[in-house]
Write a protein that holds these residues in place. Structure first.
Motif, PDB file in Angstrom:
ATOM      1  N   GLN A 166      -5.504   1.783  -3.333  1.00 38.15           N
ATOM      2  CA  GLN A 166      -4.274   2.144  -4.037  1.00 38.15           C
ATOM      3  C   GLN A 166      -3.958   1.197  -5.200  1.00 38.15           C
ATOM      4  O   GLN A 166      -3.352   1.613  -6.187  1.00 38.15           O
ATOM      5  N   LEU A 167      -4.348  -0.070  -5.082  1.00 36.36           N
ATOM      6  CA  LEU A 167      -3.853  -1.081  -6.027  1.00 36.36           C
ATOM      7  C   LEU A 167      -4.902  -1.618  -6.988  1.00 36.36           C
ATOM      8  O   LEU A 167      -4.611  -2.487  -7.806  1.00 36.36           O
ATOM      9  N   GLU A 168      -6.131  -1.086  -6.937  1.00 35.14           N
ATOM     10  CA  GLU A 168      -7.200  -1.765  -7.670  1.00 35.14           C
ATOM     11  C   GLU A 168      -7.031  -1.707  -9.186  1.00 35.14           C
ATOM     12  O   GLU A 168      -7.571  -2.546  -9.893  1.00 35.14           O
ATOM     13  N   ASP A 169      -6.278  -0.731  -9.711  1.00 34.58           N
ATOM     14  CA  ASP A 169      -6.132  -0.739 -11.174  1.00 34.58           C
ATOM     15  C   ASP A 169      -4.997  -1.658 -11.657  1.00 34.58           C
ATOM     16  O   ASP A 169      -4.823  -1.847 -12.856  1.00 34.58           O
ATOM     17  N   GLY A 170      -4.248  -2.253 -10.709  1.00 33.31           N
ATOM     18  CA  GLY A 170      -3.269  -3.255 -11.107  1.00 33.31           C
ATOM     19  C   GLY A 170      -3.700  -4.670 -10.739  1.00 33.31           C
ATOM     20  O   GLY A 170      -3.409  -5.637 -11.433  1.00 33.31           O
ATOM     21  N   ALA A 171      -4.422  -4.797  -9.634  1.00 30.99           N
ATOM     22  CA  ALA A 171      -4.784  -6.116  -9.111  1.00 30.99           C
ATOM     23  C   ALA A 171      -6.074  -6.636  -9.754  1.00 30.99           C
ATOM     24  O   ALA A 171      -6.784  -5.896 -10.421  1.00 30.99           O
ATOM     25  N   ARG A 203       2.348  -0.635 -12.767  1.00 30.53           N
ATOM     26  CA  ARG A 203       1.475   0.364 -12.130  1.00 30.53           C
ATOM     27  C   ARG A 203       1.507   0.219 -10.606  1.00 30.53           C
ATOM     28  O   ARG A 203       1.583   1.197  -9.871  1.00 30.53           O
ATOM     29  N   MET A 204       1.454  -1.032 -10.133  1.00 31.23           N
ATOM     30  CA  MET A 204       1.436  -1.238  -8.691  1.00 31.23           C
ATOM     31  C   MET A 204       2.770  -0.859  -8.054  1.00 31.23           C
ATOM     32  O   MET A 204       2.815  -0.182  -7.032  1.00 31.23           O
ATOM     33  N   LYS A 205       3.871  -1.307  -8.666  1.00 30.33           N
ATOM     34  CA  LYS A 205       5.218  -0.986  -8.149  1.00 30.33           C
ATOM     35  C   LYS A 205       5.390   0.530  -7.991  1.00 30.33           C
ATOM     36  O   LYS A 205       5.852   1.007  -6.957  1.00 30.33           O
ATOM     37  N   GLY A 229      -7.123  -3.852   7.704  1.00 29.01           N
ATOM     38  CA  GLY A 229      -6.904  -2.420   7.781  1.00 29.01           C
ATOM     39  C   GLY A 229      -6.198  -1.919   6.532  1.00 29.01           C
ATOM     40  O   GLY A 229      -6.650  -1.001   5.853  1.00 29.01           O
ATOM     41  N   MET A 230      -5.056  -2.518   6.206  1.00 26.63           N
ATOM     42  CA  MET A 230      -4.316  -2.144   4.997  1.00 26.63           C
ATOM     43  C   MET A 230      -3.922  -3.390   4.217  1.00 26.63           C
ATOM     44  O   MET A 230      -4.319  -3.590   3.103  1.00 26.63           O
ATOM     45  N   ASN A 231      -3.195  -4.293   4.819  1.00 22.97           N
ATOM     46  CA  ASN A 231      -2.523  -5.477   4.272  1.00 22.97           C
ATOM     47  C   ASN A 231      -1.245  -5.090   3.556  1.00 22.97           C
ATOM     48  O   ASN A 231      -1.253  -4.641   2.398  1.00 22.97           O
ATOM     49  N   LEU A 232      -0.133  -5.279   4.258  1.00 17.97           N
ATOM     50  CA  LEU A 232       1.157  -4.866   3.706  1.00 17.97           C
ATOM     51  C   LEU A 232       1.771  -5.907   2.786  1.00 17.97           C
ATOM     52  O   LEU A 232       2.614  -5.568   1.948  1.00 17.97           O
ATOM     53  N   VAL A 233       1.349  -7.176   2.895  1.00 19.42           N
ATOM     54  CA  VAL A 233       1.835  -8.195   1.952  1.00 19.42           C
ATOM     55  C   VAL A 233       1.473  -7.791   0.525  1.00 19.42           C
ATOM     56  O   VAL A 233       2.258  -7.991  -0.409  1.00 19.42           O
ATOM     57  N   ALA A 234       0.292  -7.178   0.373  1.00 17.51           N
ATOM     58  CA  ALA A 234      -0.149  -6.736  -0.960  1.00 17.51           C
ATOM     59  C   ALA A 234       0.758  -5.640  -1.514  1.00 17.51           C
ATOM     60  O   ALA A 234       0.763  -5.389  -2.721  1.00 17.51           O
ATOM     61  N   LYS A 235       1.523  -4.966  -0.632  1.00 19.18           N
ATOM     62  CA  LYS A 235       2.476  -3.953  -1.110  1.00 19.18           C
ATOM     63  C   LYS A 235       3.882  -4.537  -1.220  1.00 19.18           C
ATOM     64  O   LYS A 235       4.648  -4.169  -2.117  1.00 19.18           O
ATOM     65  N   GLU A 236       4.225  -5.462  -0.298  1.00 20.65           N
ATOM     66  CA  GLU A 236       5.557  -6.087  -0.372  1.00 20.65           C
ATOM     67  C   GLU A 236       5.676  -6.946  -1.624  1.00 20.65           C
ATOM     68  O   GLU A 236       6.729  -6.966  -2.274  1.00 20.65           O
TER      69      GLU A 236
END
Lengths: 503, 503
Positions: free
Chosen positions: B440-445, B477-479, B411-418
């Motif tokens: 949200q994170l594709e330009d950093g990951a 960028r991700m932070k 659905g989201m995956n919060l580990v990818a944000k933590e």
């Protein structure tokens, strides 16, 4: 539901194309050719194969120049290489084989086409466990699928360039997704109409996105080299439009017109449901061979009511759940014990693919469990017949009380059309809602969800206990509908649409 | 791509709702409650749970009357039954438990919600083999899922009727798909705004059609009792609209407005991507407990570069393919041998569900195979840590060189944000394109297809060998993006949208 504005399933084929066809040639390309060739002491021997396309083409072959390009499948194919072949007295075609090296063919056929693409398009992968798209799969893609598509494309371009008339190219199925763009790029100014028909289901973007971008983008770009792209059902066509919209940057789609716009080109998307050769099957069903098998079945099992299935031995056919449903029916309705038998006629298929071997083991075990649970000294509830025997299959279809077609996914499913055509008992069809045939047959069949073992069990019970007049009316509706739309119509509709669109 | 016309991810939450909220009460309903209650010698003891919704609500709890309805999970829950509970000094809520009988709860939770619905929504079923929707599954549906939804609906209706102000009902997730229509039917003229947020992916009609009509239609009708339906991503919302259009006769949809029209009602469909509580996590990461775990990891494994994953032990997380990708990387890039370790921190989950037990066996075997193949007397390439230890997980996230999040669907995956929030090394995130966090994170990951073991292997290699400045820019960028959109915004956006729509 979004629909194309045009009604594409023309009730009457106009046959206008027969005249316009005199100005054109046909170039057909498919993985397998229309003849099996054997090397006999007297030279090469040709055996016409049974596919719908061969049948449909026969009626046109006298009127139009046609060339058929296929992959060589034997030394005899390679020895023949190319030449003209006759369809009995019905005219002939030019047959041409391409011969990719065995390793390239293996990657193209046994790794990418089957199982990878077939499984994606039939919802068959157990995603937590398979497929593992590792380096060897990418090699099969690059050195197998891409390369064999290029070999096909080159042979087709060669035929187009040598043709005096303007050709209609008719590519077949999921083996050749990349070829259209390759052909388009090589043709330059030489004119040709590029079409393709996809015989299997086309799922939505949720399924395609499981393929890596490096495969799904070339597949979509490849198909966007076409002028006309045909699917079995309207749903498949809409799914293609949705897939392009989600996964192919730069493409736009018009749902109500069935069109993709991509790089200054228009790709027309239509549905042409395939069917059977009603006349030939009825003729065949009258033969002595069929009668002998029918008498055998009646003598041996005729004291029971008969549930029948006829399928390739293949996970998309959902064979194990059919046995589970029979088990559940015997459990919920024990009045059928010792009075009903389930006869499964299964044709071995792609036994070189691991996934198919293990499915064979599982389905035999499932059948065995039902027999162990309910069998008595006088009565074995399930009987599995393995082997390819068309006369025996037709004989079984003549005598079913209930025909079970419970596929997990199925482009069309022709058994669901053959059954009602030859059955002599007003037998009932239990039909999965995930078959292409459902749209045509749903007001005659009992429609079930393929995972719903309980509903399937209840449908079998309902079929076995249905009143005669209800059975008769349902069987009649299906027979008539199938006769109206036979295989000739299928090719005819495609040619009409090409002419109508001015392609 | 079809999009809503409104931009819903408002950059700044207006907080206008804090005023308008004074006129309203909140009624939240979810399977699990916001507190774990234990029966201690001194009476009941309350431990606040960590979920995002509880966190988000805390900041509102002083300003608005809120009631939370959940299913009792223990004798202590049942003994408490209902009453007011404080969030430390931050105000409190009224907590109320419903207590379905254990058999009904088991069918609702362990048969229908998990695995049936969860597996459908995460593409996890091996359709040729499971699920078998037999009579016992239908009993779990009728006497479990339907019944527990009714019990929830009755409690909610009771709270609505007792409320002096006009309530906003906020239903949570896939356990409660049927409740909205049940509430709507019982409310009659009493006014309330009904909303629901779905935390897990919503696939398209191709997946929903695998459920029998007798389940999928009530699910869609149930959700069409809502005023506002929220999903993690725009794709999920569009899939819902497509599912309704395909599978719910009588409903029409407007894609560009995110609306369903059904039986004289309008259901507004929006996306509210969930996030983490950035401030609290940063605070927690500074604690002594985390530091101790970090020192242990550094002392023990710090001579290696570290690939880390932190996941519930669950097939949607694609854990075995993570090990396969590590294997492929060591094979293709042997320079990493004896220099890189893969540390997997896995939290046991739903071990009462058979499918989860067998997955545990498989992933331990997969880890063992890599160690057997590459391990030396000084170096064990994979280390699996099993158990729930949040401090240890945060410590591991502080020190990864590469964080692997390769979910099949999420659905989201919060580990990818933590991870990017607490990591101290400008570590690289390798992220599945099938997570909600991807947008949200594709330009950093480094984004990968979850089935593509080869691409995952190459992404791990790229992450381990990336230049420092590239790593730093990506991490920054991700932070920053994660800090801008934290958990407060998530609830805030929902309340703003309710106010904006005049609901």
């Amino acid at each position: 539901m979004v629909v194309w504005e045009q009604d594409l399933n023309l009730k009457d084929c106009e046959h206008s194309n027969e005249d316009s066809l005199s100005e054109r040639t046909l170039i057909i390309a498919s993985n397998r050719g229309p003849f099996t060739i054997e090397n006999c002491p007297d030279g090469l021997e040709f055996q016409r194969s049974g596919g719908g396309l061969v049948t449909a083409l026969t009626s046109l072959a006298r009127k139009v120049d046609a060339c058929w390009i296929a992959a060589a499948d034997s030394d005899a194919d390679r020895e023949f290489s190319q030449g003209d072949v006759q369809f009995g007295n019905d005219g002939g075609i030019h047959l041409r084989f391409v011969s990719p090296d065995p390793k390239a063919y293996d990657g193209y056929y046994n790794v990418i086409s089957n199982p990878l693409l077939w499984f994606i398009q039939h919802s068959l992968w157990d995603f937590p466990r398979a497929p593992n798209i590792d380096h060897s799969v990418w090699q099969a893609w690059n050195n197998g699928y891409v390369r064999v598509n290029r070999i096909f494309a080159e042979a087709i371009v060669d035929e187009v360039k040598n043709s005096e008339k303007e050709p209609i190219v008719m590519l077949q199925d999921y083996h050749l997704y990349l070829a259209p763009l390759m052909i388009r790029e090589q043709l330059k100014k030489k004119r040709a109409t590029l079409t393709q028909f996809i015989h299997i289901p086309w799922p939505g973007p949720e399924d395609w996105i499981m393929l890596p971008q490096g495969m799904r983008t070339p597949i979509l770009e490849g198909l966007c080299g076409l002028d006309l792209l045909g699917f079995q059902t309207r749903e498949d066509g809409l799914n293609f439009l949705r897939t392009v919209e989600s996964c192919l940057p730069g493409a736009t789609v018009r749902y109500n017109r069935g069109q993709v716009f991509y790089q200054d080109r228009i790709i027309n998307v239509r549905d042409f449901p395939i069917s059977i050769d009603v006349k030939s099957i009825k003729e065949f069903a009258k033969g002595a061979d069929v009668a002998e098998h029918r008498r055998f079945i009646e003598r041996r099992y005729g004291e029971n009511q008969l549930i029948v299935r006829v399928d390739r031995m293949e996970p998309s056919k959902n064979i194990t759940r059919g046995f589970a449903a029979f088990d559940e029916m015997l459990n919920l309705h024990p009045e059928h014990l010792e009075k009903v038998m389930f006869l499964a006629f299964l044709v071995p298929s792609r036994m070189e693919v691991t996934e198919y071997q293990s499915y064979l083991d599982e389905l035999m075990a499932a059948a065995g469990r039902v027999n162990a649970k309910y069998g008595t000294s006088n009565w074995e509830p399930v009987r599995v017949f393995v082997g390819e025997n068309y006369a025996r299959a037709i004989a079984a279809l003549q005598v079913y009380d209930v025909l079970l077609v419970n596929s997990i996914a199925d482009g069309m499913n022709l058994v669901a059309k053959e059954g009602p055509t030859v059955n002599r008992k007003d037998g009932v069809l239990v039909l999965s809602e995930r078959t292409g045939a459902r749209a045509q047959l749903e007001d005659g069949a009992i429609v079930i969800s393929p995972l719903d073992v309980y509903a399937t069990a209840e449908a079998l019970h309902k079929g076995l206990t249905m009143q005669e007049d209800d059975k008769h009316q349902r069987a009649q509706r299906m027979k008539e509908s199938i006769e109206r739309e036979d295989i000739d119509q299928w090719l005819c509709h495609q040619l009409d649409e090409i002419s109508r669109l001015g392609l």
